[in-house]
Write an enzyme that holds these catalytic residues in place. Structure first.
Site, short mmCIF file in Angstrom:
data_model
loop_
_atom_site.label_atom_id
_atom_site.label_comp_id
_atom_site.label_asym_id
_atom_site.label_seq_id
_atom_site.Cartn_x
_atom_site.Cartn_y
_atom_site.Cartn_z
N ASN A 252 68.43 87.56 -25.61
CA ASN A 252 68.07 86.14 -25.64
C ASN A 252 66.90 85.93 -26.60
OD1 ASN A 252 66.19 84.00 -23.48
ND2 ASN A 252 67.80 83.35 -24.86
N LYS B 117 65.95 88.18 -15.17
CA LYS B 117 65.60 87.78 -16.54
C LYS B 117 64.13 88.11 -16.78
CE LYS B 117 66.17 83.89 -19.77
NZ LYS B 117 64.84 83.75 -20.38
N CYS C 164 59.48 83.44 -16.92
CA CYS C 164 58.85 82.14 -17.18
C CYS C 164 57.38 82.31 -17.53
CB CYS C 164 59.00 81.22 -15.97
SG CYS C 164 58.26 79.59 -16.21
N THR D 228 64.99 74.57 -17.81
CA THR D 228 64.31 73.65 -16.90
C THR D 228 64.31 72.23 -17.47
OG1 THR D 228 62.88 75.46 -16.18
CG2 THR D 228 62.15 73.23 -15.67
N GLN E 266 69.40 80.38 -10.46
CA GLN E 266 68.19 81.15 -10.75
C GLN E 266 67.09 80.76 -9.78
OE1 GLN E 266 65.35 80.57 -14.14
NE2 GLN E 266 66.18 82.52 -14.86
N HIS F 81 64.45 88.47 -22.92
CA HIS F 81 64.02 87.50 -23.93
C HIS F 81 63.05 88.23 -24.85
CE1 HIS F 81 62.38 83.17 -24.78
NE2 HIS F 81 62.57 83.87 -25.87
N ALA G 253 69.53 79.40 -25.58
CA ALA G 253 68.70 78.37 -24.94
C ALA G 253 68.49 77.19 -25.88
CB ALA G 253 67.37 78.98 -24.51
#
Length: 671
Positions: free
Chosen positions: A515, A454, A415, A332, A384, A484, A539
């Protein structure tokens, strides 16, 4: 904002930009020759599992990076500087914003006639505008390449094409080079349809009727088709949302399906009970008829209602390889198109656009639609989307299917930001598996391309839940899952739990993409050798050093020179001007996003200065580089980042300020 406990040389100690670049070019050969190249260790040289475990425990403490003593500066604590929270909220606004009367009309700037004349909200006074306009920053790349500049007199690099208060063209160059067109530009007509709730969603409507999914009233401008039903829609939406939150809707559908397999439930917000019964009867007859025909003989169903209704299975969709791929995460703010172009050049296999909210996309919000744009160099590209409403997500998927060129669509269920989680989206979805199932089934039914998701390990690191969710994702419609290795609560306060990621890869029936904290090629080699992880997503590591993709593919550490790093910054500036424009707004946007990238990239420690391998959570001590430019690029001071942008984007005003969008200094104590 955290206090910064490092120091950098003062402005008087840093030489001019011209001197820095000249000296760096002279030393370029020596720097390259002295580059440290680390080859992949052989099987006999690999560390034992015990040694790796002990090393991981040491890494988890979040110590300082080990730099050669001759480059370390004396420690000097800098006083904590409090940042005004209100100022940070306003940071996204253009600080150099002009009034409409000070902006030159776009048509006048190109030498065209404005049909609005005196009623135009922009200025038509060319002489006044050019007199107040800052001096040209440099040479316009568009004019040099294509022979013309679409920004005309508004171009801040217009010294070569602004002559006698007019913009000129080079006829010899026009047409010789075909301009590279950015993909996924949504037309004004489509945007208006979205804003007025007039965009058609035939596949979604059929899916909602077949599965008893309530439809919310999408925010939009005055729309005669929906205006009279707003109150009824609001009342029904509140009732249906309660059922949806408790997952009662799923149970209701299952019970009805057991009683009659051919009857479908129609639940809408704009019909009465009488019309609902009529539609049910008609729908039943249609379903029975098509089933009978199907048994009797085979026929083509292309462009028929059956073709619209029948979703593709996962194995029938477009194929994209998720094995042994290096994937740039959907970052983002900082994962913008110019940055993705840099990463593609340096070896990224797959790129993903920034997270876009489903509701904002359906409202036709221009800034949200811009997140779906794709550069032609992005040969494997995904978008996404993030949201918790099934109806909005399914409609959004149909819109993407119709209007957007994407190789796959990723659902954000990872998120951790409170603003997103409080809406029931992002990482909050993991607490509601039924909602995840509804989203996956609904979105995948509207797409001919793969659907991915994700996720994080769970809400809390002490009680991870991903291993319970992952086995079902493939059955629900996902073609791949990205895990993640952190929980929603911990954010970046601890290292990613790769042991748990490896356990989850054992129970996944679809490709699992790992990730978290990937910062060197050794980490990737260890992951592939010790787990069933299919691919790697990177990332923050890519933000700090985008050449990490090159390092992983070539299995070496790249002791990149300062001038090479500066070249990447120059390329970003050029890509930014190409993407956002070379007028004032474009220059300001390019500077803002470049500064956000520099707030991460300054953390990079050159390989030649290290005593041992540098890991993500190790804080760089105060140090000076092998050249003035290397020292400048390592500065933690915003004023030095601004100075770097001025090399390519011209000077800023005396009152210009910048506050990073993200807190890139995530080195919290790991104990």
């Amino acid at each position: 904002m955290e206090s910064v406990e490092t120091t950098t040389p003062s402005n008087s100690e840093i030489k001019s930009v011209e001197t820095i670049v000249e000296e760096q070019k002279v030393n370029e050969t020596n720097t390259t020759l002295n580059a440290e190249v680390v080859e992949t260790p052989t099987k006999t040289e690999e560390k034992s599992k015990t040694e790796i475990t002990n090393e991981n425990k040491e890494r988890s403490r979040g110590l300082e990076a080990k730099i050669k003593p001759e480059f370390v500066l004396p420690f000097k604590k800098i006083e904590k500087v409090e940042v005004d929270k209100a100022a940070k909220k306003k940071e996204f606004r253009n600080q150099l914003r002009e009034s409409m009367n000070d902006k030159l009309c776009p048509k006048i700037s190109k030498g065209l006639v404005c049909e609005f004349n005196e009623t135009c909200k922009f200025s038509h006074d060319v002489e006044k505008y050019l007199a107040s306009k800052p001096k040209s920053i440099g040479i316009c790349q568009n004019f040099q390449t294509y022979g013309e500049c679409k920004y005309g007199l508004n171009c801040y690099f217009g010294e070569c094409h602004i002559v006698d208060n007019k913009t000129i063209v080079n006829k010899e160059l026009i047409g010789k080079v075909e301009p590279v067109k950015t993909l996924n530009e949504v037309s004004n007509e489509i945007q208006i349809q979205l804003k007025t709730n007039n965009y058609p969603f035939p596949k979604s409507e059929i899916y909602f009727n077949e599965n008893g999914i309530s439809v919310r009233q999408i925010k939009g401008r005055n729309n005669n088709n929906n205006k009279n039903n707003n109150k009824q829609n609001d009342n029904k939406r509140k009732e249906n949302e309660k059922d949806d939150d408790d997952d009662k809707l799923n149970k209701k559908i299952k019970l009805e399906n057991e009683n009659t397999t051919t009857t479908t439930t129609t639940t809408t917000t704009t019909t009465t009970e009488t019309t609902e019964k009529t539609e049910k009867t008609e729908k039943t007859e249609k379903t029975e008829t098509t089933e009978t025909k199907k048994e009797e003989f085979k026929q083509s169903n292309e462009n028929t209602e059956i073709d619209i209704m029948t979703p593709l299975k996962a194995n029938e969709k477009k194929r994209i390889n998720f094995e042994n791929q290096l994937i740039l995460a959907p970052l983002t703010t900082v994962g913008n198109l110019p940055f993705r172009r840099i990463c593609k050049r340096l070896g990224a296999d797959i790129t993903i656009g920034e997270m876009a909210l489903t509701t904002k996309l359906l409202e036709g919000t221009k800034s949200e639609l811009a997140l779906l744009k794709r550069h032609p160099c992005e040969d494997k590209f995904g978008v996404q989307i993030c949201g918790s409403y099934v109806d909005a997500a399914v409609k959004c998927a149909e819109f993407i299917e119709n209007e957007i060129d994407a190789d796959f669509v990723d659902i954000n269920s990872g998120c951790p930001i409170d603003l997103v989680c409080n809406m029931g989206a992002g990482a909050a979805l993991m607490e509601r598996p039924k909602k995840v199932e509804q989203l996956l089934r609904g979105i995948s039914s509207s797409l001919s391309c793969p659907t991915t998701i994700k996720i994080r390990i769970g809400k809390s690191e002490d009680a991870p839940t991903a291993h319970k969710l992952i086995p079902s994702l493939g059955e629900w419609g996902a073609c791949a899952v990205t895990l993640h290795g952190r929980s929603r609560a911990q954010r970046y306060s601890r290292l990613a739990n790769w042991d748990y990621v490896k356990q989850c890869s054992e129970v996944s029936s679809i490709p699992l993409i790992g990730n978290g904290d990937i910062y060197n090629y050794q980490d990737v080699v260890n992951i592939y050798d010790s787990s069933k992880v299919s691919s790697i997503m990177i990332a923050r590591g890519a933000l700090i050093k985008p050449w990490i993709f090159t390092e992983i593919k070539e299995k070496r550490e790249w002791d990149i020179s300062a001038s090479e790093r500066l070249d990447f910054i120059r390329d970003f500036a050029n890509y930014g001007l190409d993407h956002w424009g070379s007028d004032r707004i474009g220059v300001d946007n390019t500077r803002k996003f470049l500064l956000n990238w520099l707030s991460f990239s300054h953390r990079y420690i050159p390989v030649g200065l290290l005593d041992k391998v540098h890991y993500m959570n190790e804080r760089p001590p105060a140090y000076f580089g092998r050249s003035d430019l290397e020292t400048l690029l390592a500065s933690t001071q915003v004023k030095d980042w601004i100075k770097i942008t001025e090399m390519f984007l011209g000077p800023v005003t005396s009152d210009y300020s910048f506050v990073p969008k993200h807190n890139s200094n995530s080195y919290e104590s790991q104990g």
